[in-house]
Enzyme design. Structure first.
Site, PDB file in Angstrom:
ATOM      1  N   ASP A  63     122.221  -6.318 -23.858  1.00 43.60           N
ATOM      2  CA  ASP A  63     123.319  -6.734 -23.620  1.00 43.60           C
ATOM      3  C   ASP A  63     123.853  -6.742 -22.218  1.00 43.60           C
ATOM      4  O   ASP A  63     124.330  -7.553 -21.573  1.00 43.60           O
ATOM      5  CB  ASP A  63     124.236  -6.005 -24.337  1.00 43.60           C
ATOM      6  CG  ASP A  63     125.735  -6.598 -24.448  1.00 43.60           C
ATOM      7  OD1 ASP A  63     125.852  -7.467 -24.887  1.00 43.60           O
ATOM      8  OD2 ASP A  63     126.726  -5.802 -23.844  1.00 43.60           O
TER       9      ASP A  63
ATOM     10  N   ASP B  66     120.587  -4.255 -30.876  1.00 42.63           N
ATOM     11  CA  ASP B  66     122.167  -4.508 -30.953  1.00 42.63           C
ATOM     12  C   ASP B  66     122.597  -5.678 -30.324  1.00 42.63           C
ATOM     13  O   ASP B  66     123.971  -5.851 -30.146  1.00 42.63           O
ATOM     14  CB  ASP B  66     122.818  -3.023 -30.090  1.00 42.63           C
ATOM     15  CG  ASP B  66     122.219  -3.429 -28.515  1.00 42.63           C
ATOM     16  OD1 ASP B  66     121.332  -4.195 -28.507  1.00 42.63           O
ATOM     17  OD2 ASP B  66     122.878  -2.484 -27.788  1.00 42.63           O
TER      18      ASP B  66
ATOM     19  N   ASP C  38     117.232  -0.920 -29.247  1.00 48.71           N
ATOM     20  CA  ASP C  38     118.457  -0.771 -30.190  1.00 48.71           C
ATOM     21  C   ASP C  38     118.762  -1.746 -30.940  1.00 48.71           C
ATOM     22  O   ASP C  38     119.509  -1.664 -32.130  1.00 48.71           O
ATOM     23  CB  ASP C  38     119.670  -0.640 -29.130  1.00 48.71           C
ATOM     24  CG  ASP C  38     119.573   0.379 -27.995  1.00 48.71           C
ATOM     25  OD1 ASP C  38     118.882   1.438 -28.376  1.00 48.71           O
ATOM     26  OD2 ASP C  38     120.352   0.460 -27.031  1.00 48.71           O
TER      27      ASP C  38
ATOM     28  N   ARG D  41     118.963   0.930 -13.723  1.00 45.59           N
ATOM     29  CA  ARG D  41     120.575   0.565 -13.949  1.00 45.59           C
ATOM     30  C   ARG D  41     120.973   0.367 -12.666  1.00 45.59           C
ATOM     31  O   ARG D  41     120.881   1.319 -11.962  1.00 45.59           O
ATOM     32  CB  ARG D  41     120.915   1.573 -14.988  1.00 45.59           C
ATOM     33  CG  ARG D  41     120.377   1.430 -16.362  1.00 45.59           C
ATOM     34  CD  ARG D  41     121.308   2.230 -17.575  1.00 45.59           C
ATOM     35  NE  ARG D  41     120.778   1.791 -18.572  1.00 45.59           N
ATOM     36  CZ  ARG D  41     119.968   2.949 -19.517  1.00 45.59           C
ATOM     37  NH1 ARG D  41     119.635   3.898 -19.023  1.00 45.59           N
ATOM     38  NH2 ARG D  41     119.635   2.272 -20.768  1.00 45.59           N
TER      39      ARG D  41
ATOM     40  N   THR E 115     115.266  -4.399 -25.860  1.00 47.69           N
ATOM     41  CA  THR E 115     115.646  -3.218 -25.904  1.00 47.69           C
ATOM     42  C   THR E 115     115.666  -2.585 -27.489  1.00 47.69           C
ATOM     43  O   THR E 115     115.500  -3.540 -28.434  1.00 47.69           O
ATOM     44  CB  THR E 115     117.370  -3.196 -25.855  1.00 47.69           C
ATOM     45  OG1 THR E 115     118.016  -2.053 -26.388  1.00 47.69           O
ATOM     46  CG2 THR E 115     118.066  -4.357 -26.657  1.00 47.69           C
TER      47      THR E 115
ATOM     48  N   ARG F 197     117.788  22.535 -40.147  1.00 49.49           N
ATOM     49  CA  ARG F 197     116.981  22.214 -39.021  1.00 49.49           C
ATOM     50  C   ARG F 197     117.509  21.060 -38.281  1.00 49.49           C
ATOM     51  O   ARG F 197     117.851  19.893 -38.896  1.00 49.49           O
ATOM     52  CB  ARG F 197     115.558  22.108 -39.220  1.00 49.49           C
ATOM     53  CG  ARG F 197     114.752  23.534 -38.873  1.00 49.49           C
ATOM     54  CD  ARG F 197     115.355  24.496 -39.839  1.00 49.49           C
ATOM     55  NE  ARG F 197     114.642  25.791 -39.451  1.00 49.49           N
ATOM     56  CZ  ARG F 197     114.861  27.107 -40.209  1.00 49.49           C
ATOM     57  NH1 ARG F 197     115.772  27.077 -41.121  1.00 49.49           N
ATOM     58  NH2 ARG F 197     114.308  28.145 -39.845  1.00 49.49           N
TER      59      ARG F 197
ATOM     60  N   ALA G 179     114.794   8.626 -46.233  1.00 49.11           N
ATOM     61  CA  ALA G 179     115.720   9.738 -45.912  1.00 49.11           C
ATOM     62  C   ALA G 179     116.832   9.974 -47.149  1.00 49.11           C
ATOM     63  O   ALA G 179     116.865   8.804 -48.057  1.00 49.11           O
ATOM     64  CB  ALA G 179     116.345   9.184 -44.714  1.00 49.11           C
TER      65      ALA G 179
ATOM     66  N   GLY H 259     117.420  -0.087 -20.179  1.00 49.71           N
ATOM     67  CA  GLY H 259     116.587   0.736 -20.818  1.00 49.71           C
ATOM     68  C   GLY H 259     115.082   0.066 -21.225  1.00 49.71           C
ATOM     69  O   GLY H 259     114.963  -1.170 -21.540  1.00 49.71           O
TER      70      GLY H 259
ATOM     71  N   ARG I 201     122.376   3.626 -29.103  1.00 51.62           N
ATOM     72  CA  ARG I 201     123.724   3.633 -28.460  1.00 51.62           C
ATOM     73  C   ARG I 201     124.589   3.387 -29.494  1.00 51.62           C
ATOM     74  O   ARG I 201     124.710   4.462 -30.354  1.00 51.62           O
ATOM     75  CB  ARG I 201     123.424   2.498 -27.583  1.00 51.62           C
ATOM     76  CG  ARG I 201     124.399   2.705 -26.268  1.00 51.62           C
ATOM     77  CD  ARG I 201     124.299   1.817 -25.420  1.00 51.62           C
ATOM     78  NE  ARG I 201     123.092   1.819 -24.477  1.00 51.62           N
ATOM     79  CZ  ARG I 201     123.086   1.447 -23.097  1.00 51.62           C
ATOM     80  NH1 ARG I 201     123.944   0.422 -22.879  1.00 51.62           N
ATOM     81  NH2 ARG I 201     121.700   1.483 -22.368  1.00 51.62           N
TER      82      ARG I 201
HETATM   83  P1  ADP Z   1     120.950  -3.110 -21.409  1.00 45.51           P
HETATM   84  O1  ADP Z   1     120.530  -4.382 -20.483  1.00 45.51           O
HETATM   85  O2  ADP Z   1     119.619  -2.243 -22.000  1.00 45.51           O
HETATM   86  O3  ADP Z   1     122.099  -3.353 -21.994  1.00 45.51           O
HETATM   87  P2  ADP Z   1     122.666  -1.734 -19.553  1.00 45.51           P
HETATM   88  O4  ADP Z   1     123.902  -1.850 -20.189  1.00 45.51           O
HETATM   89  O5  ADP Z   1     122.388  -0.288 -18.459  1.00 45.51           O
HETATM   90  O6  ADP Z   1     121.178  -1.965 -20.247  1.00 45.51           O
HETATM   91  O7  ADP Z   1     122.582  -3.013 -18.301  1.00 45.51           O
HETATM   92  C1  ADP Z   1     121.546  -3.068 -17.326  1.00 45.51           C
HETATM   93  C2  ADP Z   1     122.227  -3.477 -15.935  1.00 45.51           C
HETATM   94  O8  ADP Z   1     122.597  -4.865 -16.268  1.00 45.51           O
HETATM   95  C3  ADP Z   1     123.060  -2.609 -15.286  1.00 45.51           C
HETATM   96  O9  ADP Z   1     122.828  -1.579 -14.646  1.00 45.51           O
HETATM   97  C4  ADP Z   1     123.693  -3.423 -14.422  1.00 45.51           C
HETATM   98  O10 ADP Z   1     123.089  -3.774 -13.277  1.00 45.51           O
HETATM   99  C5  ADP Z   1     123.670  -4.922 -15.129  1.00 45.51           C
HETATM  100  N1  ADP Z   1     125.075  -5.063 -15.857  1.00 45.51           N
HETATM  101  C6  ADP Z   1     125.444  -4.470 -17.093  1.00 45.51           C
HETATM  102  N2  ADP Z   1     126.816  -4.944 -17.289  1.00 45.51           N
HETATM  103  C7  ADP Z   1     126.965  -5.911 -16.253  1.00 45.51           C
HETATM  104  C8  ADP Z   1     128.220  -6.735 -16.229  1.00 45.51           C
HETATM  105  N3  ADP Z   1     129.460  -6.818 -17.221  1.00 45.51           N
HETATM  106  N4  ADP Z   1     128.318  -7.477 -15.061  1.00 45.51           N
HETATM  107  C9  ADP Z   1     126.977  -7.501 -14.352  1.00 45.51           C
HETATM  108  N5  ADP Z   1     126.079  -6.753 -14.530  1.00 45.51           N
HETATM  109  C10 ADP Z   1     125.984  -5.965 -15.497  1.00 45.51           C
HETATM  110  O1  F6P Z   2     119.359   1.527 -24.668  1.00 47.53           O
HETATM  111  C1  F6P Z   2     118.300   2.006 -25.159  1.00 47.53           C
HETATM  112  C2  F6P Z   2     118.740   3.401 -24.766  1.00 47.53           C
HETATM  113  O2  F6P Z   2     117.504   4.205 -25.222  1.00 47.53           O
HETATM  114  C3  F6P Z   2     119.613   3.804 -25.936  1.00 47.53           C
HETATM  115  O3  F6P Z   2     119.179   3.805 -27.171  1.00 47.53           O
HETATM  116  C4  F6P Z   2     119.971   5.215 -25.419  1.00 47.53           C
HETATM  117  O4  F6P Z   2     121.498   5.712 -25.889  1.00 47.53           O
HETATM  118  C5  F6P Z   2     120.024   4.879 -23.989  1.00 47.53           C
HETATM  119  O5  F6P Z   2     119.110   3.995 -23.631  1.00 47.53           O
HETATM  120  C6  F6P Z   2     119.604   6.173 -23.171  1.00 47.53           C
HETATM  121  O6  F6P Z   2     119.608   5.717 -21.770  1.00 47.53           O
HETATM  122  P1  F6P Z   2     119.095   6.585 -20.551  1.00 47.53           P
HETATM  123  O7  F6P Z   2     117.712   6.154 -20.310  1.00 47.53           O
HETATM  124  O8  F6P Z   2     119.906   6.197 -19.374  1.00 47.53           O
HETATM  125  O9  F6P Z   2     119.265   8.008 -20.993  1.00 47.53           O
END
Ligand code: ADP
Ligand code: F6P
Length: 321
Positions: free
Chosen positions: A103, A130, A128, A72, A126, A244, A187, A11, A172
């Protein structure tokens, strides 16, 4: 190392451009060659890369999104996909890679490094927040400020009508966006996935708030718990109070990065390039702990579990009295 590449993955997050700019400029200032890879690991596999110089990143520090685009890429979760990526880097003679992502992106980077010996540096990007090894990730501060801006506006209208509102925020599986925006936005309730939450207790509090003369009730709900629509139904069924809902969605990922995110991006980029320039023998991730820039081996960093700040939630609960 004298030839490196940079990509953004997962993201997008405000501050990614500031990080790309930092990598390109810090590398060029050391006389290194830099390539930008488009659309994350997908672009790496497809060989979508181009040479960048200091001017390629002019007028980008203040922009949201990522000029390198992001994606992704399911193929990178496979041995073949990772090998294709490694082959492209070696065909270009690229010795080191900077990955700006979360991550998942770091797990991809670890595989590229462990299986094919490519030295990579990870910059946490990110909204998040996280990742366990760093106090903050790029984009988190901006996203929280965006939520706050929205909360202020929502509060105006909810107060005028004596209404309650659930604001669903991203994150997330992590409750940090909800926690920080909930405290800073005053809040009445904050609901996060890390801790159990008692709906009856919250409903009783909402009823008492009305008696106490609190004219609006803002509930911040982290998306990792569930949807604001389901929660609204549960509250209405139990209390009869009209609620709401606002799901803030993608506005949290866009916009001009805050000072915090730009400065963090610059500092992380500088460290990542320095490590590559000095021929680091292992892949690392960069982060920030107590306002000091840190780097640690990728394997070690990915083992560190994110710890939720329970004390902050307790403070928030006292403040909502
Ligand atoms: P973020 O990096 O924000 O956590 P994603 O979890 O969508 O986002 O991961 C981004 C990209 O990193 C994935 O689309 C994939 O190409 C790669 N990736 C994620 N997890 C793995 C993994 N366990 N091994 C190899 N590549 C990974
Ligand atoms: O990891 C960033 C994030 O915006 C999360 O907060 C959310 O759950 C997710 O990505 C949304 O992903 P997508 O762009 O695939 O809808």
């Amino acid at each position: 190392m004298r030839k490196i590449a940079v990509l953004t993955s997962g993201g997008d997050a405000p501050g990614m451009n500031a990080a790309i700019r930092g990598v390109v400029r810090c590398a060029c200032s050391r006389g290194m060659e830099v390539y930008g890879i488009e659309r994350g690991y997908q672009g790496l596999i497809n060989g979508n890369l181009y040479r960048m110089d200091s001017r390629s990143v002019s007028d980008t520090i203040q922009k949201g999104g990522t000029i390198l685009k992001t994606a992704r890429c399911p193929e990178f979760n496979t041995e073949e996909g990772i090998k294709k990526g490694a082959d492209v880097l070696s065909a270009y003679g690229i010795e080191g890679l900077v990955v700006i992502g979360g991550d998942g992106s770091f797990r991809g980077m670890r595989d590229l490094s462990n299986k094919h010996g490519i030295i990579c540096m990870g910059i946490p990007g990110t909204i998040d927040n996280d990742l366990g090894y760093t106090d903050y990730t790029l984009g988190f501060d901006t996203a929280v400020n965006t939520v706050l801006d929205a909360m202020n506006k929502i509060r105006d209208t909810m107060t005028s009508h004596d209404r309650a509102c659930i604001i669903e925020v991203m994150g997330r599986h992590c409750g940090d966006i909800a926690l920080y925006s909930g405290i800073a936005g005053g809040a009445e309730s904050i609901i996060v996935p890390e801790l159990p939450f008692d709906i009856d207790e919250m409903c009783n509090k909402m009823k008492k708030n009305i008696i106490k003369g609190k004219v609006s009730d803002i509930i911040v709900l982290a998306e990792g718990v569930g949807s604001c629509i389901d929660l609204k139904k549960e509250i209405t069924d139990r209390t009869g109070i009209t609620v709401r809902t606002v799901k803030l969605g993608y506005i949290q990922r866009g916009g001009t990065p805050s000072m915090q995110d730009r400065v963090l991006a610059a500092r992380c980029a500088d460290r990542a390039v320095e490590l590559l320039y000095n021929d680091s023998k292992e892949s690392k991730v960069i982060g920030i702990k107590r306002n000091k820039i840190i780097d640690l081996p990728i394997d070690e960093a990915l083992e560190i579990k994110k710890v939720f700040n329970k004390e902050m939630l307790e403070v928030a609960s006292r403040l909502a009295h």
